[in-house]
Scaffold this active site. Structure first.
Site, PDB file in Angstrom:
ATOM      1  N   THR A 231       0.925  -0.993  -0.105  1.00 57.15           N
ATOM      2  CA  THR A 231      -0.047   0.047   0.064  1.00 57.15           C
ATOM      3  C   THR A 231       0.982   1.116   0.077  1.00 57.15           C
ATOM      4  O   THR A 231       1.995   1.189  -0.017  1.00 57.15           O
ATOM      5  CB  THR A 231      -1.113  -0.154   1.281  1.00 57.15           C
ATOM      6  OG1 THR A 231      -2.003   1.004   1.049  1.00 57.15           O
ATOM      7  CG2 THR A 231      -0.253   0.064   2.477  1.00 57.15           C
TER       8      THR A 231
ATOM      9  N   LYS B 134       3.587   1.476  -3.817  1.00 55.78           N
ATOM     10  CA  LYS B 134       2.977   0.697  -4.764  1.00 55.78           C
ATOM     11  C   LYS B 134       3.801   0.912  -6.280  1.00 55.78           C
ATOM     12  O   LYS B 134       3.785   0.437  -6.983  1.00 55.78           O
ATOM     13  CB  LYS B 134       1.439   1.273  -5.078  1.00 55.78           C
ATOM     14  CG  LYS B 134       0.604   0.509  -4.132  1.00 55.78           C
ATOM     15  CD  LYS B 134      -0.825   1.011  -4.511  1.00 55.78           C
ATOM     16  CE  LYS B 134      -1.786   0.319  -3.584  1.00 55.78           C
ATOM     17  NZ  LYS B 134      -3.189   0.504  -3.868  1.00 55.78           N
TER      18      LYS B 134
ATOM     19  N   ASP C  58      -5.797  -4.616  -7.246  1.00 57.44           N
ATOM     20  CA  ASP C  58      -6.634  -3.617  -7.411  1.00 57.44           C
ATOM     21  C   ASP C  58      -7.558  -3.407  -8.799  1.00 57.44           C
ATOM     22  O   ASP C  58      -8.370  -3.158  -8.885  1.00 57.44           O
ATOM     23  CB  ASP C  58      -5.960  -2.192  -7.309  1.00 57.44           C
ATOM     24  CG  ASP C  58      -5.630  -1.952  -5.706  1.00 57.44           C
ATOM     25  OD1 ASP C  58      -6.146  -2.759  -4.865  1.00 57.44           O
ATOM     26  OD2 ASP C  58      -4.547  -1.248  -5.274  1.00 57.44           O
TER      27      ASP C  58
ATOM     28  N   GLY D 128      -8.239  12.590  -8.745  1.00 55.15           N
ATOM     29  CA  GLY D 128      -7.172  12.586  -8.284  1.00 55.15           C
ATOM     30  C   GLY D 128      -6.141  11.559  -9.239  1.00 55.15           C
ATOM     31  O   GLY D 128      -6.612  10.956 -10.140  1.00 55.15           O
TER      32      GLY D 128
ATOM     33  N   GLY E 170      -3.011   9.924  -7.952  1.00 58.56           N
ATOM     34  CA  GLY E 170      -1.872   9.437  -7.362  1.00 58.56           C
ATOM     35  C   GLY E 170      -1.927   7.738  -7.790  1.00 58.56           C
ATOM     36  O   GLY E 170      -2.500   7.485  -8.603  1.00 58.56           O
ATOM     37  N   GLY E 171      -1.409   7.035  -6.618  1.00 58.92           N
ATOM     38  CA  GLY E 171      -1.097   5.511  -6.883  1.00 58.92           C
ATOM     39  C   GLY E 171      -2.442   4.719  -7.055  1.00 58.92           C
ATOM     40  O   GLY E 171      -2.549   4.047  -7.852  1.00 58.92           O
TER      41      GLY E 171
ATOM     42  N   VAL F 123      -8.761  14.708 -12.895  1.00 60.78           N
ATOM     43  CA  VAL F 123      -9.093  16.093 -12.173  1.00 60.78           C
ATOM     44  C   VAL F 123      -8.157  16.156 -11.132  1.00 60.78           C
ATOM     45  O   VAL F 123      -8.374  15.446  -9.909  1.00 60.78           O
ATOM     46  CB  VAL F 123     -10.669  16.216 -11.736  1.00 60.78           C
ATOM     47  CG1 VAL F 123     -10.658  17.657 -11.305  1.00 60.78           C
ATOM     48  CG2 VAL F 123     -11.510  15.854 -12.976  1.00 60.78           C
TER      49      VAL F 123
ATOM     50  N   LEU G 239     -13.391   4.991  -4.175  1.00 58.36           N
ATOM     51  CA  LEU G 239     -12.723   3.884  -3.573  1.00 58.36           C
ATOM     52  C   LEU G 239     -12.555   3.717  -2.077  1.00 58.36           C
ATOM     53  O   LEU G 239     -12.075   2.691  -1.581  1.00 58.36           O
ATOM     54  CB  LEU G 239     -11.286   4.261  -4.040  1.00 58.36           C
ATOM     55  CG  LEU G 239     -10.668   3.569  -5.695  1.00 58.36           C
ATOM     56  CD1 LEU G 239     -11.666   3.926  -6.729  1.00 58.36           C
ATOM     57  CD2 LEU G 239      -9.597   3.659  -5.926  1.00 58.36           C
TER      58      LEU G 239
ATOM     59  N   GLY H  89     -15.999   1.248  -2.212  1.00 56.09           N
ATOM     60  CA  GLY H  89     -14.796   0.727  -2.480  1.00 56.09           C
ATOM     61  C   GLY H  89     -14.769  -0.678  -1.652  1.00 56.09           C
ATOM     62  O   GLY H  89     -13.602  -1.548  -1.828  1.00 56.09           O
TER      63      GLY H  89
END
Length: 266
Positions: A61, A65, A119, A142, A144-145, A164, A221, A244
């Protein structure tokens, strides 16, 4: 005893440990244990593996990642495409086999690390039953990862998307520039940010919620709380919503399947 675990930092809230501990108990699995391994820097992975030689699998996590990839001997196609791994299968490997494989992640190690992104599997399996023909374009909140798995799934499903974000990036839309027409033109909206996660339940992504309709599908999520403010605002305007939790269950079960598979890759 087979040991599994989760690496990341910090690990104050872990779905995985609770899930696998309960799974082992309910299914009568007595030869397996799941632990948390908080490592702040990914360079601590190799010492961790040498210290715990009975580790058979790890979940990964934030914030590791992406930066874990350089330590892996083999990476599954979609995980490589996404550029993120959240599941590692660990097997013993002789130096001779390693030399012939041609893929050495960590020089001189006597274990083989295979990387997957479960995932991707979990998100796709939980999203597909909700999709209608009208959900042909999406906004991904977002980048990110967590967004990497989402974008890989959207690519695989042929769904166009725009990210976004708060900071400017090529091809992205800024939250500050998001207008009602962006919402109206994209009937699938996926939140990959931590906005609204417990304990900050009064937060939500800053989007024009007044433009949401009953044709929209909002996917968050986040699973804690069960209904984030993002989802609540969507439901108030009769949009379909999904959190999620199912994705997490599916990705956990896929990890377990991978760890117990006899099929190892060259």
């Amino acid at each position: 005893m087979k040991h599994y675990g989760l690496i990341g930092f910090p690990l104050s809230h872990s779905f995985s440990k609770k899930y696998f501990t309960e799974k082992f108990k309910s299914e009568g699995i007595t030869d397996a244990k799941y632990e948390l391994y908080p490592i702040e820097h990914i360079s601590q992975l190799v010492p961790l593996l040498r210290e715990h030689s009975d580790l058979c699998g790890l979940n990964v996590t934030v914030p590791h990642k992406v930066n874990v990839l350089k330590y892996l001997d083999w990476i599954e196609h979609d995980a490589r495409k996404a550029g993120a791994v959240n599941c590692i299968s660990i097997t013993a490997e002789s130096p001779v086999v390693a030399a012939f494989s041609g893929e050495i992640g960590i020089k001189g190690h006597d274990f083989r690390l295979e990387g997957y992104n479960t995932d991707i599997y979990g998100f796709e399996r939980s999203l597909k039953p909700l999709l209608k023909n009208r959900h042909d374009s999406a906004l991904v909140l977002g980048d990110g990862g967590a967004a990497k798995a989402v974008k890989c799934v959207l690519d695989n499903l042929g769904i166009a998307y725009k990210c976004v974000t708060r900071r400017a990036a090529p091809g992205h839309i800024l939250f500050s520039e998001l207008k009602p027409h962006h919402i109206k033109n994209n009937l699938l909206i996926i939140n990959t940010t931590p906005l609204g996660m417990s304990p900050n339940v009064d937060e939500c992504p800053p989007i024009p919620y007044e433009a949401i309709t009953d044709n929209h599908l909002l996917y968050d999520l986040i699973y804690n709380p069960e209904q984030t403010l993002f989802l609540k605002k969507g439901a108030e305007r009769c949009a379909a919503t999904k959190n999620g939790y199912e994705m997490l269950v599916l990705q956990a079960e896929k990890s377990w399947e991978i760890w117990n598979s006899k099929d190892k890759h060259p």
